[in-house]
Design an enzyme around this catalytic site. Structure first.
Site, PDB file in Angstrom:
ATOM      1  N   GLU A 116      18.766  34.073 -27.695  1.00 16.87           N
ATOM      2  CA  GLU A 116      18.023  33.074 -26.919  1.00 16.87           C
ATOM      3  C   GLU A 116      17.029  32.385 -27.841  1.00 16.87           C
ATOM      4  OE1 GLU A 116      17.196  33.235 -22.965  1.00 16.87           O
ATOM      5  OE2 GLU A 116      18.284  35.077 -22.545  1.00 16.87           O
ATOM      6  N   HIS A 231      10.891  25.804 -17.377  1.00 14.17           N
ATOM      7  CA  HIS A 231      12.245  25.972 -17.912  1.00 14.17           C
ATOM      8  C   HIS A 231      12.902  24.598 -17.986  1.00 14.17           C
ATOM      9  CE1 HIS A 231      16.250  27.441 -18.666  1.00 14.17           C
ATOM     10  NE2 HIS A 231      15.745  28.637 -18.846  1.00 14.17           N
ATOM     11  N   ARG A 275      11.038  26.276 -25.365  1.00 15.63           N
ATOM     12  CA  ARG A 275      11.267  25.767 -24.008  1.00 15.63           C
ATOM     13  C   ARG A 275      10.391  24.574 -23.668  1.00 15.63           C
ATOM     14  NH1 ARG A 275      12.216  31.238 -20.453  1.00 15.63           N
ATOM     15  NH2 ARG A 275      14.282  31.493 -21.313  1.00 15.63           N
ATOM     16  N   HIS A 336       8.621  27.986 -14.275  1.00 12.79           N
ATOM     17  CA  HIS A 336       9.472  29.167 -14.410  1.00 12.79           C
ATOM     18  C   HIS A 336       8.683  30.466 -14.517  1.00 12.79           C
ATOM     19  CE1 HIS A 336      12.981  31.416 -15.425  1.00 12.79           C
ATOM     20  NE2 HIS A 336      12.631  31.641 -16.668  1.00 12.79           N
ATOM     21  N   ARG A 371       5.637  32.445 -23.494  1.00 12.28           N
ATOM     22  CA  ARG A 371       6.432  33.675 -23.470  1.00 12.28           C
ATOM     23  C   ARG A 371       7.719  33.501 -24.249  1.00 12.28           C
ATOM     24  NH1 ARG A 371      10.766  35.528 -19.346  1.00 12.28           N
ATOM     25  NH2 ARG A 371      11.035  33.278 -19.294  1.00 12.28           N
TER      26      ARG A 371
HETATM   27  C1  LIG Z   1      15.700  32.398 -12.148  1.00 10.21           C
HETATM   28  C2  LIG Z   1      14.942  33.288 -13.074  1.00 10.21           C
HETATM   29  C3  LIG Z   1      15.527  33.756 -14.230  1.00 10.21           C
HETATM   30  C4  LIG Z   1      14.826  34.599 -15.095  1.00 10.21           C
HETATM   31  N1  LIG Z   1      15.459  35.097 -16.192  1.00 10.21           N
HETATM   32  C5  LIG Z   1      14.803  36.008 -16.967  1.00 10.21           C
HETATM   33  C6  LIG Z   1      15.479  36.670 -18.031  1.00 10.21           C
HETATM   34  O1  LIG Z   1      16.659  36.446 -18.276  1.00 10.21           O
HETATM   35  N2  LIG Z   1      14.787  37.572 -18.770  1.00 10.21           N
HETATM   36  C7  LIG Z   1      13.477  37.874 -18.526  1.00 10.21           C
HETATM   37  O2  LIG Z   1      12.898  38.703 -19.231  1.00 10.21           O
HETATM   38  N3  LIG Z   1      12.825  37.261 -17.508  1.00 10.21           N
HETATM   39  C8  LIG Z   1      13.458  36.357 -16.728  1.00 10.21           C
HETATM   40  N4  LIG Z   1      12.798  35.769 -15.688  1.00 10.21           N
HETATM   41  C9  LIG Z   1      11.415  36.174 -15.407  1.00 10.21           C
HETATM   42  C10 LIG Z   1      11.428  37.564 -14.775  1.00 10.21           C
HETATM   43  O3  LIG Z   1      12.487  37.668 -13.855  1.00 10.21           O
HETATM   44  C11 LIG Z   1      10.131  37.856 -14.058  1.00 10.21           C
HETATM   45  O4  LIG Z   1       9.037  37.531 -14.857  1.00 10.21           O
HETATM   46  C12 LIG Z   1      10.045  39.327 -13.716  1.00 10.21           C
HETATM   47  O5  LIG Z   1      11.186  39.718 -13.003  1.00 10.21           O
HETATM   48  C13 LIG Z   1       8.792  39.609 -12.913  1.00 10.21           C
HETATM   49  O6  LIG Z   1       8.852  40.918 -12.456  1.00 10.21           O
HETATM   50  P1  LIG Z   1       7.667  41.483 -11.577  1.00 10.21           P
HETATM   51  O7  LIG Z   1       8.065  42.868 -11.187  1.00 10.21           O
HETATM   52  O8  LIG Z   1       6.392  41.286 -12.258  1.00 10.21           O
HETATM   53  O9  LIG Z   1       7.619  40.527 -10.296  1.00 10.21           O
HETATM   54  P2  LIG Z   1       8.740  40.106  -9.263  1.00 10.21           P
HETATM   55  O10 LIG Z   1      10.085  40.541  -9.682  1.00 10.21           O
HETATM   56  O11 LIG Z   1       8.544  38.682  -8.956  1.00 10.21           O
HETATM   57  O12 LIG Z   1       8.343  40.944  -7.976  1.00 10.21           O
HETATM   58  C14 LIG Z   1       7.174  40.642  -7.246  1.00 10.21           C
HETATM   59  C15 LIG Z   1       7.200  41.455  -5.981  1.00 10.21           C
HETATM   60  O13 LIG Z   1       5.971  41.352  -5.292  1.00 10.21           O
HETATM   61  C16 LIG Z   1       6.200  41.125  -3.911  1.00 10.21           C
HETATM   62  N5  LIG Z   1       5.023  40.452  -3.373  1.00 10.21           N
HETATM   63  C17 LIG Z   1       4.491  39.263  -3.761  1.00 10.21           C
HETATM   64  N6  LIG Z   1       3.396  38.982  -3.028  1.00 10.21           N
HETATM   65  C18 LIG Z   1       3.215  40.012  -2.167  1.00 10.21           C
HETATM   66  C19 LIG Z   1       2.274  40.302  -1.145  1.00 10.21           C
HETATM   67  N7  LIG Z   1       1.272  39.462  -0.793  1.00 10.21           N
HETATM   68  N8  LIG Z   1       2.402  41.469  -0.454  1.00 10.21           N
HETATM   69  C20 LIG Z   1       3.412  42.336  -0.726  1.00 10.21           C
HETATM   70  N9  LIG Z   1       4.351  42.095  -1.681  1.00 10.21           N
HETATM   71  C21 LIG Z   1       4.249  40.960  -2.389  1.00 10.21           C
HETATM   72  C22 LIG Z   1       7.461  40.292  -3.902  1.00 10.21           C
HETATM   73  O14 LIG Z   1       8.076  40.294  -2.643  1.00 10.21           O
HETATM   74  C23 LIG Z   1       8.263  41.017  -4.988  1.00 10.21           C
HETATM   75  O15 LIG Z   1       8.861  42.180  -4.456  1.00 10.21           O
HETATM   76  C24 LIG Z   1      13.486  34.938 -14.809  1.00 10.21           C
HETATM   77  C25 LIG Z   1      12.880  34.444 -13.652  1.00 10.21           C
HETATM   78  C26 LIG Z   1      13.594  33.642 -12.780  1.00 10.21           C
HETATM   79  C27 LIG Z   1      12.932  33.155 -11.536  1.00 10.21           C
END
Ligand SMILES: Cc1cc2nc3c(=O)[nH]c(=O)nc-3n(C[C@H](O)[C@H](O)[C@H](O)COP(=O)(O)OP(=O)(O)OC[C@H]3O[C@@H](n4cnc5c(N)ncnc54)[C@H](O)[C@@H]3O)c2cc1C
Length: 514
Positions: A116, A231, A275, A336, A371
């Site tokens: 990437e 993105h 990006r 993104h 990032r």
């Molecule tokens: C389309 C897309 C593609 C991506 N591709 C990549 C990739 O290839 N590689 C990579 O490293 N990263 C990628 N990313 C970024 C990565 O997916 C995220 O940064 C990462 O998954 C975040 O993980 P997290 O556990 O911090 O939060 P999230 O996975 O966003 O989880 C947040 C959680 O908190 C919950 N929540 C939010 N607010 C509240 C509230 N008030 N009360 C209770 N629950 C709540 C939500 O429901 C969810 O369960 C991508 C992101 C997207 C959108």
């Protein structure tokens, strides 16, 4: 059971970071409750396509991944955090494999390498071609369900409970009907980012910055919100759908309406430039053709390869009536990833005793001003595990230490409403998203940011007390938006993902090299 084994831990959020923190805290003997505002699987994590970065190949080097990450961060990353990320990453990836995440492999059994942008080595592992996030989320959720951890779905974090200067629990809105309070020795915010601030975003509906807003209201340090990664390539037909950078990594090119390949105008790496550089090049090309999307030409890759390597994108493209093996597809940039967030130390501790933050909601110092692709899943796995383990240790000592991380970070306070601001158009989420896209998006100026500040202040003043989940989310988005805009205004130079067209000094070197 020891005393610390009875520590009650509340984890908010069920993406990679929350699930990992919950599993590690429970493994240490803590009594864990995990709440999430939708169903467990609904998180940004599930949508991740490209993969997870990590030094897992013999001819790759830890120092190279560290350097790539620091260069991407344009000088604003915390090198200690980056070293933790890169050094502990392979172990956390091995844990994911043990949990059953089937990263794609070559016929000889070795992992398939993915390249990437801005990685000096093809160190990105993927699963199901472009379904990495779904594989990781599925494996972690399955493990959680076996673990005995108490889970409450459709439980929305409203606010943290702070007593005697320390977090002692949280107030929730359950099923969007009733309020409940949960007491906890430690609360972990794993609520993800805030892509829903912008009218174009890759993020799902849950990404409304709730945890960051709750932390701000509770008085925890929050920093770097002005650093939003856009993105470059999101399908411009139907609901926004990300077309992974890996497609350009495999050789797809960007063309404008006249068929001209424009990405090399801005950077010698063309489509594989950082990006933010590619996203701004697309935005400029779109401006020059009256806002029409540019096109991503993947036709040279062939139908079989596209379907095999990118099955999820292939399906999404075809569902929109497009055939990307035969014709270029329309794409546009979109918000993104949020680099900033709740300030933490290397173990997820925030500046409020008893409060931890992990994943995209946190500002660990790993990402600096930008990032590196595929480092965020890794961050969730590495720092989620560290926080889970730290809570166990902190509970054992009953110390709930507070790191000295906040003092060096400049706080940005949004301005109050200016006189006359009451004449702004009425608030709606769509209006907020449009405002941020236009005035605090890819290209920013002091004038536009000041105008956005006034509108946001007026909307915040006019807002009624939020009651429903949607209203609570709106209030959170408004608060995070105000801090984001204040940060963007305070940072007069362009750096990393933050681009000021009116910058007083030229773009800093690192920003171009990431
Ligand atoms: C389309 C897309 C593609 C991506 N591709 C990549 C990739 O290839 N590689 C990579 O490293 N990263 C990628 N990313 C970024 C990565 O997916 C995220 O940064 C990462 O998954 C975040 O993980 P997290 O556990 O911090 O939060 P999230 O996975 O966003 O989880 C947040 C959680 O908190 C919950 N929540 C939010 N607010 C509240 C509230 N008030 N009360 C209770 N629950 C709540 C939500 O429901 C969810 O369960 C991508 C992101 C997207 C959108």
């Amino acid at each position: 059971m020891t005393r610390h084994a009875e520590a009650g831990v509340l984890v908010v959020g069920s993406g990679i970071a929350g699930l990992t923190a919950a599993l590690h805290a429970a493994a240490g003997g803590c009594r864990v409750t995990l709440v999430t505002k939708d169903v467990l699987e609904h998180a940004n994590t599930r949508f991740a396509q490209g993969g997870i970065a990590g030094v897992t190949f013999e001819d790759d080097r830890t120092e190279d991944h560290v350097r790539d990450t620091l260069v991407a961060g344009a000088g604003l990353s915390d090198e200690r955090a980056v070293r933790v990320l890169v050094e502990e990453g392979p172990g956390r990836i091995a844990e994911l494999v043990e949990l059953g995440v089937a990263f794609d492999r070559e016929p000889d059994g070795s992992f398939t390498k993915g390249l990437e942008a801005a990685h000096s080595y093809p160190r990105v592992l993927h699963s199901g071609g472009d379904a990495t996030g779904s594989a990781i989320e599925g494996a972690l959720v399955a493990r959680l369900r076996e673990s005995g951890i108490r889970v409450i779905e459709h439980a929305f974090l409203v606010d943290l409970i702070v007593e005697g200067g320390r977090v002692t629990g949280a107030e929730l809105r359950v099923d969007d009907t009733r309020r409940e309070r949960i007491a906890a020795d430690a609360v972990v915010l794993a609520t993800g980012g805030a892509g829903q601030l912008f009218s174009h975003t890759t993020n799902p509906a849950v990404a409304t910055g709730d945890g960051i807003a709750a932390a701000l209201r509770a008085g925890a340090a929050v920093a770097d919100l002005e650093f939003v990664q856009f993105h470059p390539t999101v399908l411009a037909v139907g609901e926004a759908f990300l077309v992974s950078e890996a497609v350009r990594g495999e050789g797809a090119i960007l063309i404008d309406d006249s068929g001209r390949r424009f990405a090399f105008d801005d950077h010698p790496d063309g489509e594989l430039a950082p990006r933010d550089v590619v996203a701004r090049a697309i935005a400029r090309a779109m401006d020059a053709q009256a806002g029409r999307p540019v096109r991503l030409d993947a036709t040279a890759l062939g139908a079989d390869f596209l379907a095999r390597r990118f099955p999820t994108i292939d399906r999404a493209v075809r569902e929109r009536g497009l055939d990307w093996a035969r014709e270029p597809i329309p794409v546009t940039p979109a918000a993104h990833y949020l680099m900033g967030g709740i300030v933490t130390d290397l173990d997820g501790r925030t500046t409020l005793p008893g409060l931890y933050a992990v994943g995209e909601a946190a500002r660990t110092g790993v990402h600096g001003a930008n990032r590196l692709a595929s480092n965020s899943l890794l961050e969730g796995a590495v720092f989620g595990a560290r926080a889970g383990e730290a809570i166990d240790a902190d509970a054992a000592s009953r110390l709930w230490p507070v790191p000295a991380v906040g003092a060096s970070l400049a706080a940005t306070t949004p301005s109050p409403a200016a006189p006359g601001a009451a004449s702004v158009a009425p608030f709606s989420r769509a209006a907020l998203q449009e405002l941020l896209w236009e005035d605090a998006g890819l290209v920013r100026t002091a004038e536009r940011l000041r105008s956005a500040t006034a509108v946001l202040a007026a909307w915040r003043e006019q807002s009624p007390k939020p009651r429903t989940q949607a209203e609570l989310e709106d209030a959170n988005l408004l608060l995070v938006a105000a801090h984001l805009v204040a940060g963007a205004l305070a940072r007069g130079d362009s750096i990393g993902a933050h681009y000021r067209a009116d910058a007083v000094t030229p773009v800093l070197e690192g920003a171009l090299a990431c």
